[in-house]
Design an enzyme around this catalytic site. Structure first.
Site, short mmCIF file in Angstrom:
data_model
loop_
_atom_site.label_atom_id
_atom_site.label_comp_id
_atom_site.label_asym_id
_atom_site.label_seq_id
_atom_site.Cartn_x
_atom_site.Cartn_y
_atom_site.Cartn_z
N GLY B 71 5.06 5.45 2.71
CA GLY B 71 5.45 6.08 1.45
C GLY B 71 4.76 7.42 1.21
CB THR B 72 1.21 8.48 1.59
OG1 THR B 72 0.72 7.52 0.65
CG2 THR B 72 0.42 9.76 1.47
CG ASN B 151 1.42 2.97 -8.72
OD1 ASN B 151 1.94 3.82 -9.44
ND2 ASN B 151 0.19 3.10 -8.28
CD GLN B 179 4.29 -0.42 -6.15
OE1 GLN B 179 4.61 -1.61 -6.22
NE2 GLN B 179 3.23 -0.03 -5.47
CB SER B 199 6.26 2.05 1.63
OG SER B 199 5.29 1.42 2.41
CG HIS B 201 2.70 -1.70 3.17
ND1 HIS B 201 1.69 -2.07 2.33
CD2 HIS B 201 2.87 -0.37 2.98
CE1 HIS B 201 1.25 -1.00 1.66
NE2 HIS B 201 1.96 0.03 2.04
CB THR B 237 6.53 8.20 20.30
OG1 THR B 237 6.45 9.24 21.25
CG2 THR B 237 7.19 6.97 20.92
CB CYS B 325 -17.27 1.17 -11.56
SG CYS B 325 -19.03 1.33 -11.41
#
Lengths: 129, 387
Positions: B71-72, B151, B179, B199, B201, B237, B325
């Site tokens: 996706g990215t 997301n 998403q 994407s 996955h 490839t 954090c």
């Protein structure tokens, strides 16, 4: 990347020592804020220059809670001067280490304690009266 | 210990049927799809069949599907490729404040090289207003990129209207559908979409594979070079086993879309109601309608998200939070803050994301374990005031 806490950190997170408030505390000190994402309030009771009792409440991640817990355990019963020597490094060592990105959480409790003692000394310094 | 995986917006389990379909392409039909021999031809045929499966799921032509590494990468190729191809037409891009970093950071990168980017605000439900979008368009606008579904809070945007607006002004319209794919019926024709990122996955396919849909006739400049694969837009490839698995995952999602949506929506609603009923001072983030069927996002007053995730992990529940954090400073989710949520509540967010494999039992386990954990964390929080 994810990170992993060791068993000692987890143990303090799940069974934190000295959680709560002290009604007649000599000093109550808060560091951080809900805007920063972590916040700690420390309640301290002093007697004859010793930390007679100490309790805490923490809003923060697991590391913030675990470091608050072990810090209170370590300073309890110590003289103020001894307690002031318990820096964030000492706390991290006592916990057997923290993930790199969590080390900053260990500043919370020592910072609160330092501020608290500084304020207390100012308030009780005869020269300032 | 019982383990319950409810972080399906992060990634999903690969479907057994997908794994089976992939296996021969590792050690039997392992040829390079560019090679002119039987091994290569087998791989090439498998690629084309996967391309059909992906195209069918989104109502595209197979020739409009370009396989990528995820996706990215699809978002990057789309945004940079459209920006570079239209440089002489204009330098203005419109996106939203709640996009995935793959879109936000690519836009910021373009700002550094002279492009102007408008980040549209969202309302309390996380929705971009159509009139804001209309008002943001200038003579210089060359690309509108607005995600299909968020997301973190599951907001589904009205992409069809946005696409129509873009088409009317002759502006390319890209949507990140990472998403929503397999969870919302989606047709690129119906929704007036020019480019779309997906994407593998996130819908029970393998990691490291994705696709970019580019409408026929859309001018796009390649940003990766060397080899001419995927008609020059994504040389390298081809990951044949991965692509074959992705195709199969799309086929399965297509065949059971209605059933999956019904299953996940019903569990989602049960979980939302159960949590809000059991835990005082908890609020649902994101919309009540037009929400992803697998998304639950709830904030708990006076509780910090990472502590919550750690405590849930200790009882085998995998979920996520918008609170991070790390390093010097904690950060609250840019999405939750954009909806107007306070910092404290944004730090206290819990995202639970379901999949077609989530069961009633899983939901029951969360409803059993979560309330005492929130109570325990509140009992040690300086922000918690007992009523």
């Amino acid at each position: 990347m994810g990170y992993e806490f060791n068993e000692k950190v987890i143990e303090h997170f799940e069974n934190p020592r000295n959680v709560g408030e002290i009604e007649d505390a000599d000093i109550v000190e808060t560091v951080g804020s809900p805007v920063c994402g972590d916040m700690l309030t420390l309640y301290i009771k002093l007697k004859d220059d010793k930390v007679e009792d100490v309790k805490f409440k923490t809003f923060g991640c697991g590391a913030a809670i675990a470091t608050s817990s072990i810090f209170t355990e370590m300073v309890k019963g110590k003289t103020v001067d001894e307690a002031l020597k318990i820096t964030s490094d000492v706390v991290v060592d006592a916990l057997g280490g923290l993930p790199e990105k969590k080390v900053h959480c260990s500043l919370l409790a020592p910072d609160a304690f330092h501020n608290a003692i500084e304020k207390y000394k100012k308030e009780h310094d005869p020269k300032e009266q | 210990m019982k383990r319950v995986y409810l972080d399906n917006s992060a990634t999903t389990a690969v479907d057994r049927a997908v794994i089976e379909t992939m296996l021969p392409y590792f050690d039997k039909a392992y040829g390079n799809a560019s090679s002119f021999h039987s091994f290569g031809r087998e791989a090439a045929r498998a690629l084309e069949s996967a391309r059909d499966q992906v195209a069918t799921l989104i109502g595209a032509k197979p020739s409009e599907i370009y396989f990528t590494a995820g996706g990215t990468e699809s978002d990057n190729i789309a945004i940079l490729g459209i920006a570079y191809a239209n440089r002489d037409k204009g330098n203005h891009i419109i996106t939203s404040a709640i996009e995935h970093p793959a879109v936000l950071e690519t836009c910021r990168h373009l700002e550094e090289s002279g492009f102007k980017v408008t980040y549209l605000p969202v309302d309390i439900d996380g929705r971009v207003s159509l009139s804001d979008l209309r008002d943001a368009i200038t003579e210089e606008t060359i690309l509108i990129t607005i995600m299909h579904a968020n997301n973190e809070i599951g907001t589904i945007q009205h992409v069809r209207d946005m696409g129509a607006l873009a088409r009317d002004r002759n502006i390319a319209f890209h949507t990140d559908a990472v998403q929503s794919i397999g969870k919302v019926p989606l047709d690129v024709e119906f929704s007036n979409i020019d480019l779309l990122s997906i994407s593998s996955h996130k819908l029970h396919g393998p990691k490291g594979v994705g696709a970019l849909y580019v409408r026929e006739g859309t001018a796009i400049t390649p940003v990766i070079f060397g080899g001419g694969h995927e008609r020059g837009l994504r040389p390298s490839t081809e990951n044949v086993p991965g692509i074959v698995g992705f195709g199969k995952a799309c086929e399965i999602a297509h065949n059971r879309l209605d059933e999956d949506i019904e299953h996940m929506s019903s569990l989602r609603d049960k979980l939302i109601k159960g949590i809000l009923d059991a835990i005082p001072k908890s609020v649902l983030n994101g919309p009540c309608s037009d929400r992803l069927c697998n998304n639950v996002n709830i904030s708990f007053e006076a509780v910090e998200g990472e502590a919550l995730i750690l405590a849930l992990d200790r009882v085998g529940i995998a979920a996520s939070t918008g609170s991070a954090c790390s390093s010097k400073k904690s950060t609250a989710s840019h999405v939750l803050l954009a909806t107007g949520l306070s910092e404290q509540m944004a730090y206290g967010s819990l995202r639970i994301s379901l999949s077609r494999f989530t069961t009633e039992d899983d939901i029951g386990y969360v409803l059993e374990k979560l309330p005492p954990i929130v109570e325990r964390l509140r009992s040690m929080s300086p922000l918690w005031k007992e009523e």
